[in-house]
Enzyme design. Sequence first.
Site, PDB file in Angstrom:
ATOM      1  N   GLU A   3      84.086  50.130  36.986  1.00 20.22           N
ATOM      2  CA  GLU A   3      83.292  49.575  38.335  1.00 20.22           C
ATOM      3  C   GLU A   3      82.013  48.647  37.321  1.00 20.22           C
ATOM      4  O   GLU A   3      81.673  47.622  37.507  1.00 20.22           O
ATOM      5  CB  GLU A   3      82.637  49.839  39.369  1.00 20.22           C
ATOM      6  CG  GLU A   3      84.286  50.947  40.030  1.00 20.22           C
ATOM      7  CD  GLU A   3      84.325  49.731  40.817  1.00 20.22           C
ATOM      8  OE1 GLU A   3      84.327  48.745  41.014  1.00 20.22           O
ATOM      9  OE2 GLU A   3      85.445  50.176  41.509  1.00 20.22           O
ATOM     10  N   ASP A  46      85.490  45.013  39.965  1.00 17.55           N
ATOM     11  CA  ASP A  46      86.507  45.520  40.192  1.00 17.55           C
ATOM     12  C   ASP A  46      86.668  46.384  38.954  1.00 17.55           C
ATOM     13  O   ASP A  46      86.812  46.147  37.937  1.00 17.55           O
ATOM     14  CB  ASP A  46      87.579  45.426  40.923  1.00 17.55           C
ATOM     15  CG  ASP A  46      87.991  46.728  41.786  1.00 17.55           C
ATOM     16  OD1 ASP A  46      87.076  47.273  42.179  1.00 17.55           O
ATOM     17  OD2 ASP A  46      89.423  46.121  42.647  1.00 17.55           O
ATOM     18  N   GLY A  47      87.141  48.103  39.414  1.00 19.72           N
ATOM     19  CA  GLY A  47      87.618  49.237  38.384  1.00 19.72           C
ATOM     20  C   GLY A  47      89.032  49.394  39.061  1.00 19.72           C
ATOM     21  O   GLY A  47      88.899  49.919  40.209  1.00 19.72           O
ATOM     22  N   ASP A  68      90.996  43.269  41.807  1.00 22.79           N
ATOM     23  CA  ASP A  68      92.252  44.525  41.661  1.00 22.79           C
ATOM     24  C   ASP A  68      92.989  44.378  41.104  1.00 22.79           C
ATOM     25  O   ASP A  68      93.114  45.220  40.370  1.00 22.79           O
ATOM     26  CB  ASP A  68      92.505  44.823  43.189  1.00 22.79           C
ATOM     27  CG  ASP A  68      93.039  46.801  42.765  1.00 22.79           C
ATOM     28  OD1 ASP A  68      92.876  47.324  43.138  1.00 22.79           O
ATOM     29  OD2 ASP A  68      94.017  46.096  43.472  1.00 22.79           O
ATOM     30  N   ASP A 105      82.949  46.120  45.312  1.00 20.72           N
ATOM     31  CA  ASP A 105      84.016  47.538  46.642  1.00 20.72           C
ATOM     32  C   ASP A 105      82.890  48.685  46.203  1.00 20.72           C
ATOM     33  O   ASP A 105      83.541  49.613  47.158  1.00 20.72           O
ATOM     34  CB  ASP A 105      85.184  47.570  46.436  1.00 20.72           C
ATOM     35  CG  ASP A 105      85.855  47.676  45.768  1.00 20.72           C
ATOM     36  OD1 ASP A 105      85.665  47.988  44.664  1.00 20.72           O
ATOM     37  OD2 ASP A 105      87.164  47.207  46.481  1.00 20.72           O
ATOM     38  N   HIS A 138      90.202  46.774  49.615  1.00 17.70           N
ATOM     39  CA  HIS A 138      91.385  46.224  49.848  1.00 17.70           C
ATOM     40  C   HIS A 138      91.282  45.673  51.130  1.00 17.70           C
ATOM     41  O   HIS A 138      92.068  45.988  52.709  1.00 17.70           O
ATOM     42  CB  HIS A 138      92.121  48.082  50.090  1.00 17.70           C
ATOM     43  CG  HIS A 138      92.044  48.824  48.750  1.00 17.70           C
ATOM     44  ND1 HIS A 138      92.845  47.951  47.463  1.00 17.70           N
ATOM     45  CD2 HIS A 138      91.435  49.745  48.042  1.00 17.70           C
ATOM     46  CE1 HIS A 138      92.473  49.040  46.904  1.00 17.70           C
ATOM     47  NE2 HIS A 138      91.499  49.877  46.931  1.00 17.70           N
TER      48      HIS A 138
END
Length: 137
Positions: free
Chosen positions: A47, A9-10, A127, A69, A117
């Site tokens: 990301e 994740d970023g 995250d 994501d 999320h």
Amino acid sequence: MKEVIVYTDGACSYNPGPGGWAAVLLYGEHRKEISGGDPDTTNNRMELQAVIESLKLLKTKCKVKIHSDSAYIVNCFHQKWYVKWEREGFKKNPDLWRELLALTRKHDVEFIKVKGHSNVELNNRCDELARAAVPRA
């Protein structure tokens, strides 16, 4: 061939602005969490950096399942956008795309889209790590 599962994740405060990236790598019973940040970046760069840093840790050719994501990354590989981008010299983030493509060519990589999320435990952990890695002024 070893099979490694990766979640990435970023995060970015403002876009552009300070950002962070994170990854959780799983191999058998082993788990490794990594993260880092950049004081002036974009969400897409973070990301990409998360995927790059996770692949850089692999010492031998592996089967890698990357859960992300980021539609930017997952769709790029599923729809092979990178073929045209590479041919045209990359308009955005050329440094990171070149590095990522070189790394994906060393391994057997599959990209898996995760809804952000959405209570996917390891995506949520990434995250959390990415947000914690964002440099504070």
